[in-house]
Design an enzyme around this catalytic site. Structure first.
Site, PDB file in Angstrom:
ATOM      1  N   CYS A  26      35.013  99.803 -25.996  1.00 36.22           N
ATOM      2  CA  CYS A  26      35.947 100.799 -26.388  1.00 36.22           C
ATOM      3  C   CYS A  26      35.597 101.579 -27.541  1.00 36.22           C
ATOM      4  CB  CYS A  26      37.219 100.588 -26.246  1.00 36.22           C
ATOM      5  SG  CYS A  26      37.849  99.060 -27.002  1.00 36.22           S
TER       6      CYS A  26
HETATM    7  N1  LIG Z   1      41.385  95.564 -23.305  1.00 31.09           N
HETATM    8  C1  LIG Z   1      40.368  96.457 -23.644  1.00 31.09           C
HETATM    9  O1  LIG Z   1      40.558  97.529 -24.219  1.00 31.09           O
HETATM   10  C2  LIG Z   1      39.148  96.228 -23.400  1.00 31.09           C
HETATM   11  C3  LIG Z   1      38.630  95.072 -22.687  1.00 31.09           C
HETATM   12  N2  LIG Z   1      37.280  94.975 -22.494  1.00 31.09           N
HETATM   13  C4  LIG Z   1      36.663  93.916 -22.037  1.00 31.09           C
HETATM   14  O2  LIG Z   1      36.860  93.557 -20.723  1.00 31.09           O
HETATM   15  C5  LIG Z   1      37.016  92.024 -20.615  1.00 31.09           C
HETATM   16  C6  LIG Z   1      38.469  91.546 -20.143  1.00 31.09           C
HETATM   17  O3  LIG Z   1      39.425  91.956 -21.210  1.00 31.09           O
HETATM   18  P1  LIG Z   1      40.835  92.132 -20.797  1.00 31.09           P
HETATM   19  O4  LIG Z   1      41.172  92.687 -19.545  1.00 31.09           O
HETATM   20  O5  LIG Z   1      41.212  92.848 -22.148  1.00 31.09           O
HETATM   21  O6  LIG Z   1      41.498  90.703 -21.102  1.00 31.09           O
HETATM   22  P2  LIG Z   1      42.521  89.661 -20.532  1.00 31.09           P
HETATM   23  O7  LIG Z   1      42.759  88.621 -21.281  1.00 31.09           O
HETATM   24  O8  LIG Z   1      43.697  90.829 -20.318  1.00 31.09           O
HETATM   25  O9  LIG Z   1      41.952  89.495 -19.021  1.00 31.09           O
HETATM   26  C7  LIG Z   1      40.937  88.515 -18.711  1.00 31.09           C
HETATM   27  C8  LIG Z   1      41.195  87.884 -17.546  1.00 31.09           C
HETATM   28  O10 LIG Z   1      40.097  87.219 -17.226  1.00 31.09           O
HETATM   29  C9  LIG Z   1      40.660  85.811 -16.420  1.00 31.09           C
HETATM   30  N3  LIG Z   1      39.672  84.699 -16.720  1.00 31.09           N
HETATM   31  C10 LIG Z   1      39.471  84.116 -17.832  1.00 31.09           C
HETATM   32  N4  LIG Z   1      38.355  83.199 -17.725  1.00 31.09           N
HETATM   33  C11 LIG Z   1      38.125  83.236 -16.462  1.00 31.09           C
HETATM   34  C12 LIG Z   1      37.290  82.408 -15.584  1.00 31.09           C
HETATM   35  N5  LIG Z   1      36.411  81.402 -16.000  1.00 31.09           N
HETATM   36  N6  LIG Z   1      37.177  82.654 -14.318  1.00 31.09           N
HETATM   37  C13 LIG Z   1      38.120  83.700 -13.926  1.00 31.09           C
HETATM   38  N7  LIG Z   1      38.981  84.524 -14.678  1.00 31.09           N
HETATM   39  C14 LIG Z   1      39.044  84.197 -15.722  1.00 31.09           C
HETATM   40  C15 LIG Z   1      41.847  85.684 -17.273  1.00 31.09           C
HETATM   41  O11 LIG Z   1      42.864  84.858 -16.485  1.00 31.09           O
HETATM   42  P3  LIG Z   1      44.057  84.051 -17.356  1.00 31.09           P
HETATM   43  O12 LIG Z   1      44.611  84.954 -18.094  1.00 31.09           O
HETATM   44  O13 LIG Z   1      44.875  83.225 -16.323  1.00 31.09           O
HETATM   45  O14 LIG Z   1      43.222  83.127 -18.437  1.00 31.09           O
HETATM   46  C16 LIG Z   1      42.495  87.323 -17.280  1.00 31.09           C
HETATM   47  O15 LIG Z   1      43.155  87.484 -16.267  1.00 31.09           O
HETATM   48  C17 LIG Z   1      36.606  91.529 -22.053  1.00 31.09           C
HETATM   49  O16 LIG Z   1      35.412  91.006 -22.053  1.00 31.09           O
HETATM   50  C18 LIG Z   1      36.845  92.680 -22.969  1.00 31.09           C
HETATM   51  O17 LIG Z   1      35.911  92.584 -24.107  1.00 31.09           O
HETATM   52  C19 LIG Z   1      36.355  96.116 -22.493  1.00 31.09           C
HETATM   53  C20 LIG Z   1      36.974  97.148 -23.068  1.00 31.09           C
HETATM   54  C21 LIG Z   1      38.154  97.468 -23.441  1.00 31.09           C
HETATM   55  C1  LIG Z   2      42.499  95.478 -30.843  1.00 31.74           C
HETATM   56  C2  LIG Z   2      41.623  94.528 -30.269  1.00 31.74           C
HETATM   57  O1  LIG Z   2      41.726  93.332 -30.568  1.00 31.74           O
HETATM   58  N1  LIG Z   2      40.615  95.185 -29.832  1.00 31.74           N
HETATM   59  C3  LIG Z   2      39.395  94.111 -29.433  1.00 31.74           C
HETATM   60  C4  LIG Z   2      38.281  95.267 -28.864  1.00 31.74           C
HETATM   61  C5  LIG Z   2      38.506  95.368 -27.458  1.00 31.74           C
HETATM   62  C6  LIG Z   2      37.607  94.539 -26.505  1.00 31.74           C
HETATM   63  O2  LIG Z   2      37.921  93.953 -26.006  1.00 31.74           O
HETATM   64  O3  LIG Z   2      36.264  94.828 -26.812  1.00 31.74           O
HETATM   65  P1  LIG Z   2      35.475  95.784 -25.583  1.00 31.74           P
HETATM   66  O4  LIG Z   2      36.034  97.245 -25.801  1.00 31.74           O
HETATM   67  O5  LIG Z   2      34.081  95.782 -26.166  1.00 31.74           O
HETATM   68  O6  LIG Z   2      35.571  94.998 -24.500  1.00 31.74           O
HETATM   69  C7  LIG Z   2      38.675  93.412 -30.617  1.00 31.74           C
HETATM   70  O7  LIG Z   2      38.344  94.048 -31.673  1.00 31.74           O
HETATM   71  O8  LIG Z   2      38.062  92.538 -30.445  1.00 31.74           O
END
Ligand SMILES: NC(=O)C1=CN([C@@H]2O[C@H](COP(=O)(O)OP(=O)(O)OC[C@H]3O[C@@H](n4cnc5c(N)ncnc54)[C@H](OP(=O)(O)O)[C@@H]3O)[C@@H](O)[C@H]2O)C=CC1
Ligand SMILES: CC(=O)N[C@@H](CCC(=O)OP(=O)(O)O)C(=O)O
Length: 323
Positions: free
Chosen positions: A118
């Site tokens: 992001c």
């Molecule tokens: N949030 C954001 O703004 C952004 C996030 N991302 C990326 O997306 C990815 C996910 O982030 P986000 O959605 O925020 O994270 P969350 O913690 O909200 O979700 C992660 C999910 O993965 C599941 N999980 C964890 N370990 C396993 C496993 N071994 N097998 C199957 N499922 C698993 C978790 O389940 P449980 O909760 O039960 O452990 C949870 O449902 C990250 O790598 C992050 O960097 C990318 C861009 C922006």
């Molecule tokens: C507010 C906050 O904690 N933000 C996360 C970045 C969001 C994320 O998970 O990173 P990606 O967009 O690369 O997947 C962090 O700084 O680690």
């Protein structure tokens, strides 16, 4: 590929996964394959589904994403990874279609695509055109100050903030605005450096605020350090020309006060619910200062929206379907 491509979202119940799921679930041109809730983390079941679909979208922590990629034994399966694990890796295509000429074609032809972060999406949208056009030298010492809504921290941070909101009456406190990453070397720095074309890593100070979704990424440009500083208008025109015709990277009119709330404030949440990253250029030619700002939904063009755009490209569908 079958006429209705099969898609599996590994991590479907996380923050990013849920948003992708709810957008794809409304489409009838795809078949969504789900994992049984009790087997969500069962490696055998995950491996089976990953190898049985046309595209597997990984919405997992980095380690779990690496594990999932290790399961791939079918070279027809395409992988779109939303985690940080492969954004600078060899053999992977960076899923930012607007970033460079020819990037869409690379995404369309790749087996492995990494969805950008992001914060990097905002940074790169601003800086890449200036490096590519030579308006900023490649050793420019960039700094990045950025703020994200708390959903950027995934389920855990959302829960912390929501618990605080519920208990607010009891006087519990949580930071309304807090900077972090103060040891530097945040996981996004390498990604920002590699895909911008800058030779030195930007100094990156992220922050989180007490709002759920939305993001501002600021890049101050002290133009006076350059030998021949460009004017603000030249910077604006270079970026606007770079993204001409793009739907999801929009360059806001130069120094347009009506874009600011009350003529003053740039609101971090104005792009929420969209797949658009807006780029702003503010400048003062007499003091030779400029500021580039990107505004996006961290879960839109910063994650789930970008993933759907990439998925469409990978499947040969119109890029904006469902966005
Ligand atoms: N949030 C954001 O703004 C952004 C996030 N991302 C990326 O997306 C990815 C996910 O982030 P986000 O959605 O925020 O994270 P969350 O913690 O909200 O979700 C992660 C999910 O993965 C599941 N999980 C964890 N370990 C396993 C496993 N071994 N097998 C199957 N499922 C698993 C978790 O389940 P449980 O909760 O039960 O452990 C949870 O449902 C990250 O790598 C992050 O960097 C990318 C861009 C922006
Ligand atoms: C507010 C906050 O904690 N933000 C996360 C970045 C969001 C994320 O998970 O990173 P990606 O967009 O690369 O997947 C962090 O700084 O680690």
């Amino acid at each position: 590929m079958t006429s209705k491509p099969k898609i599996f979202i590994d991590g479907e119940s996380g923050t990013t996964g849920l948003q992708i799921y709810s957008r794809l679930n409304q489409r009838d041109d795809l078949e969504l394959v789900s994992i049984e809730a009790s087997k969500r983390k069962d490696s055998t079941e995950r491996a089976k589904l990953i190898n049985a679909v046309d595209v597997a979208i990984l919405c997992l922590p980095d380690d779990a994403a690496r594990e999932a990629v290790g399961y791939v034994n079918n070279d027809k399966v395409k992988i779109l990874d939303a985690s940080t694990a492969y954004r600078t890796a060899d053999g992977w295509v960076y899923g930012f279609p607007e970033l460079n000429p020819g990037q869409r074609e690379k995404i369309a032809n790749a087996q492995f695509v990494s969805n950008p972060g992001c914060y990097p999406t905002g940074f790169l949208a601003c800086i890449r055109p200036l490096v590519a056009k030579g308006l900023l030298r490649s050793n420019f010492p960039a700094t990045v100050n950025a703020v994200s809504g708390y959903s950027g921290g995934g389920k855990n941070l959302i829960q912390q903030y929501e618990t605080f909101h519920e208990k607010q009456a009891e006087g519990k406190s949580l930071y309304p605005y807090g900077i972090y990453g103060l040891e530097f070397g945040h996981k996004h720095v390498k990604e920002m450096c590699q895909h911008s074309g800058l030779s030195a890593p930007p100094l990156f100070v992220p922050a989180v605020g007490d709002f759920e979704q939305g993001m501002l990424v600021q890049i101050p440009l002290p133009l006076w350090i350059l030998d021949n500083p460009p004017s603000g208008k030249v910077i604006y025109e270079a970026i606007a020309e770079y993204y001409q015709g793009e739907k999801f990277v929009q360059v806001a009119p130069y120094q347009e006060p009506t874009l600011l709330r009350d003529g003053k404030f740039l609101d971090a949440m104005a792009m929420n619910g969209t797949n658009i990253v807006q780029v702003f250029v503010f400048a003062n030619d007499s003091t030779k200062e400029a500021l580039l700002v990107a505004r996006l939904d961290n879960l839109g063009k910063g994650a789930s929206g970008a993933a759907i755009q990439n998925l469409n490209i990978m499947l040969g569908f119109p890029e904006d379907l469902g966005l």
